[in-house]
Design a protein around this motif. Structure first.
Motif, PDB file in Angstrom:
ATOM      1  N   GLN A 156       0.210   7.842  -6.286  1.00 30.64           N
ATOM      2  CA  GLN A 156      -0.741   8.829  -6.217  1.00 30.64           C
ATOM      3  C   GLN A 156      -0.752  10.079  -6.742  1.00 30.64           C
ATOM      4  O   GLN A 156      -1.675  10.831  -7.640  1.00 30.64           O
ATOM      5  CB  GLN A 156      -0.906   9.248  -4.612  1.00 30.64           C
ATOM      6  N   ASN A 199       1.094   3.985  -2.983  1.00 32.87           N
ATOM      7  CA  ASN A 199       0.639   5.276  -2.751  1.00 32.87           C
ATOM      8  C   ASN A 199       1.519   6.259  -3.106  1.00 32.87           C
ATOM      9  O   ASN A 199       1.602   7.391  -3.642  1.00 32.87           O
ATOM     10  CB  ASN A 199       0.067   5.254  -1.166  1.00 32.87           C
ATOM     11  N   ASP A 228       0.660  -1.183   0.028  1.00 28.44           N
ATOM     12  CA  ASP A 228      -0.001   0.088  -0.028  1.00 28.44           C
ATOM     13  C   ASP A 228       0.703   1.413  -0.148  1.00 28.44           C
ATOM     14  O   ASP A 228       0.513   2.229  -0.737  1.00 28.44           O
ATOM     15  CB  ASP A 228      -0.758  -0.019   1.122  1.00 28.44           C
ATOM     16  N   ILE A 229       1.864   1.322   0.788  1.00 27.58           N
ATOM     17  CA  ILE A 229       2.688   2.651   0.927  1.00 27.58           C
ATOM     18  C   ILE A 229       3.497   2.617  -0.154  1.00 27.58           C
ATOM     19  O   ILE A 229       3.566   3.713  -0.743  1.00 27.58           O
ATOM     20  CB  ILE A 229       3.518   2.255   2.470  1.00 27.58           C
ATOM     21  N   SER A 289       3.319   6.624   4.442  1.00 26.50           N
ATOM     22  CA  SER A 289       3.360   7.132   2.907  1.00 26.50           C
ATOM     23  C   SER A 289       4.318   8.442   2.766  1.00 26.50           C
ATOM     24  O   SER A 289       4.105   9.259   3.464  1.00 26.50           O
ATOM     25  CB  SER A 289       2.147   7.308   2.082  1.00 26.50           C
TER      26      SER A 289
END
Lengths: 421, 421
Positions: free
Chosen positions: B256, B252, B248-249, B373
């Motif tokens: 993102q 992101n 996830d990190i 993040s």
């Protein structure tokens, strides 16, 4: 990447300083204090070696026609070395700024942020003919977790070599890198020029000494500089000034220690207070040996005054000389200050609360005062313990600097897997 | 005195900026907010004039072969102008930093000292082809009590002229000096060069834009610079990294918003976590269109990777590209970061508390993170309201900057006749 690409003669020392700075950044307060105590002990135990090297510098200085004032600043004897050792011990007693949490919060998503003080890394210093600064800056840098690269000038080269050698032995004796403190004096002027270009190796450069030296460093350095500048310091005697306060504060500001940057250089007097105040205020100064450089109205009121020229208004005498001018109003006084001030310290003596507030609000300087001596702009007086210098710039630090001004900060962010949405 | 002695074509504007800065420093928060609201209104009421000038700039840009990305940054339409007006209103809602008492005390002799926030005075900005920055910097400078001198580049000259004209009218309409915000675009490159030399007139210079522009300003400016630099940002997946957090990190941080300075550029993976993590982490990135530039072990584990070259480790891609390297230990990861980092943001994903603390303590960057993040390094995310930029220097400000970072301080000293003993 900010690392310089072309190696110079300084590169090995700068690399060593950077490596040492990593160890210092991780050192505990106890370790740093042990190093400082070891330095103080080493100074006390090696007085003969320091004095011998210093006598060599002073002999060279006399041969090269160094001025008496500089020769005095250069001189180290047993009592000055003891004072230096005591100062190092005092620095070890100060609060360690590293690790202080400046601010912090918990973000809405649970991420915790805190801003903590960290050392700059490597601090450079450029100064001249003042071996005491070698010990002073080294101790301040160490306490704040920074490595130091020192350019102390050829006039004090032998003294600095012995002092840095003792500091390095003391560091090694407590398990810290000897390269935490280094002198680049052997590289002469080229070394100073390279130090000013060592962006990426040196995080901040502190010049100490004459206005000329500071201006050169500010103009030429590619490394960020903390400017500890000159003080063309003013006191304004307002129409309503209390006569006793005026007399005491002007005398103290000018006479107590004329050679320092917070000493008074120009006195402005409201024309409606001139008859009442010029006689007693200037008379007391003259009795202490102060030469008055006055405008026409001052010369008329005080026959001992010599004529002031345009240059007098922007001169930092650093001596028992004072420029004095009669002005028509608070606004005229503030306009004079705007024009000639180096924005160090400005003080108004007044009993009028509106004029006091206007002066405090509208005058742009590191320290703005009402009814107080300009000599109070000082780290010791402000309660900071150490005297890192008095910044006359607006970035990073302004006014008297303590140990926290020798640090930067970083943000510590602790999450549990959060991502930005 | 720090005033430059030789007048240039900029001198009249710089003098006007300094005069305006005195009025702004004395302006109340209510007056400054009224000015900001008048600016927001003026933007909304003059959309056609702004769009017309902007179309002229874009026509010139197309004729001069400006890249598509730059043409897009240059573009102002009704919705972007509305967003700008909203941002100005938001800035008027922020806390005014001026006048904040940072610290203070009563000295043993009764003298009261306090350190208060004051405006810098005159803020300069150099940027390129971004007319939105004209409004943004002007509003931030005004709220913090500073005059602004703007060099927005020839590509946006017509847009900037109209925007500054509207800002000046709005200022005048609430009784503040129109010269509080000025553009020097008509003076071209010479104007930019003179702005960088305007020591004594400009208190701080903020470059915004490409790494190239920022490096030029840092290298050439005689005025103190706040560097908002590039981000070669790393994430290190430690041996014990939680797989879901890692996935996830990393995703992101990279995907993102790849074009910004807090986006991930290099991923470091512990060799003992490589088999477990490289597949899912890189697979998810590839599914989002990310090109992996990997070392040999990464290429072996993830066949879609292209070979990484030495240059990749120091590249800020600002695109859907990611450099990936397998390392043998935490120390090797931190050594890589020391060597290639721009000291913006670094994050470790780990379940090991010792490694987390070591990373936070030993990595030198504006923001150091554990299990979060890298996209969190941001004034908005940190709760500062305004986005003045993210400083990668160690002096004055480090990391996300809010309005207080656009101010200096001064010491206010109040006595009752005290002198120094």
């Amino acid at each position: 990447m900010s690392e310089p690409t072309e190696p110079t003669v300084l590169t090995p020392m700068l690399e060593a300083a950077r490596t040492a700075s990593l160890a210092l950044a991780g050192a505990t307060t106890l370790q740093k204090n042990a190093a400082l105590q070891a330095i103080a002990d080493a100074l006390r135990q090696n007085v003969p070696a320091i004095v011998e090297a210093n006598e060599l510098d002073r002999t060279h200085g006399r041969e090269n026609g160094l001025a008496a004032g500089l020769l005095d600043r250069l001189m180290l004897d047993e009592s000055r070395i003891e004072a230096l050792a005591s100062a190092v011990t005092a620095i070890s007693g100060l609060t360690d700024p590293v690790g202080e949490v400046v601010t912090g919060s918990s973000l809405p998503n649970g991420v915790k942020i805190s801003q903590v003080r960290v050392p700059f890394g490597v601090v450079g210093a450029i100064y001249e003919a003042r071996p005491n600064v070698t010990v002073d800056i080294a101790a301040l840098a160490l306490k704040s977790g920074n490595a130091a690269v020192l350019r102390g000038g050829s006039a004090a080269e032998n003294s600095n070599r012995v002092l840095v050698g003792l500091i390095q032995q003391a560091l090694a004796s407590v398990g810290l890198p000897a390269e935490s403190v280094q002198t680049i004096d052997p590289f002469g002027r080229e070394g100073a020029a390279l130090l000013m270009k060592a962006r990426g190796y040196v995080d901040v450069l502190i010049p100490r000494g004459s206005a000329n030296l500071i201006n050169t460093v500010v103009a030429e350095s590619k490394v960020p500089v903390i400017e500890t500048g000159a003080g063309v310091v003013h006191v304004f005697l307002d129409e309503s000034a209390n006569a006793q306060w005026a007399e005491d504060i002007v005398h103290n500001s000018k006479v107590q220690r004329p050679s320092v940057c917070n000493a008074l250089e120009t006195l402005l007097v409201h024309e409606k207070a001139a008859d009442r105040l010029l006689g007693p205020v200037l008379g007391r100064l003259a009795a202490s040996g102060v030469t008055i450089h006055g405008d026409e109205r001052v010369q008329a009121a005080f026959p001992g005054a010599v004529p002031a020229t345009e240059d007098d208004w922007s001169t930092e005498y650093m001596s028992l000389d004072l420029a004095v001018r009669v002005v028509g109003s608070l606004d005229e006084a503030m306009e004079h200050i705007r024009r000639y001030s180096t924005r160090h310290t400005e003080s108004i003596i007044t009993s009028d609360v509106v004029n006091a507030e206007r002066f405090l609000n509208e005058v742009d300087a590191a320290a703005v005062m009402v009814n107080a001596s300009t000599r109070f702009t000082d780290g010791g007086e402000f309660g900071f313990g150490a005297e890192v210098g008095i910044s006359t710039q607006k970035l990073h630090a302004r006014g008297p600097m303590g140990l926290p001004e020798l640090t930067s900060t970083k943000w510590i962010v602790r999450g549990m897997g959060q991502v930005r949405v």
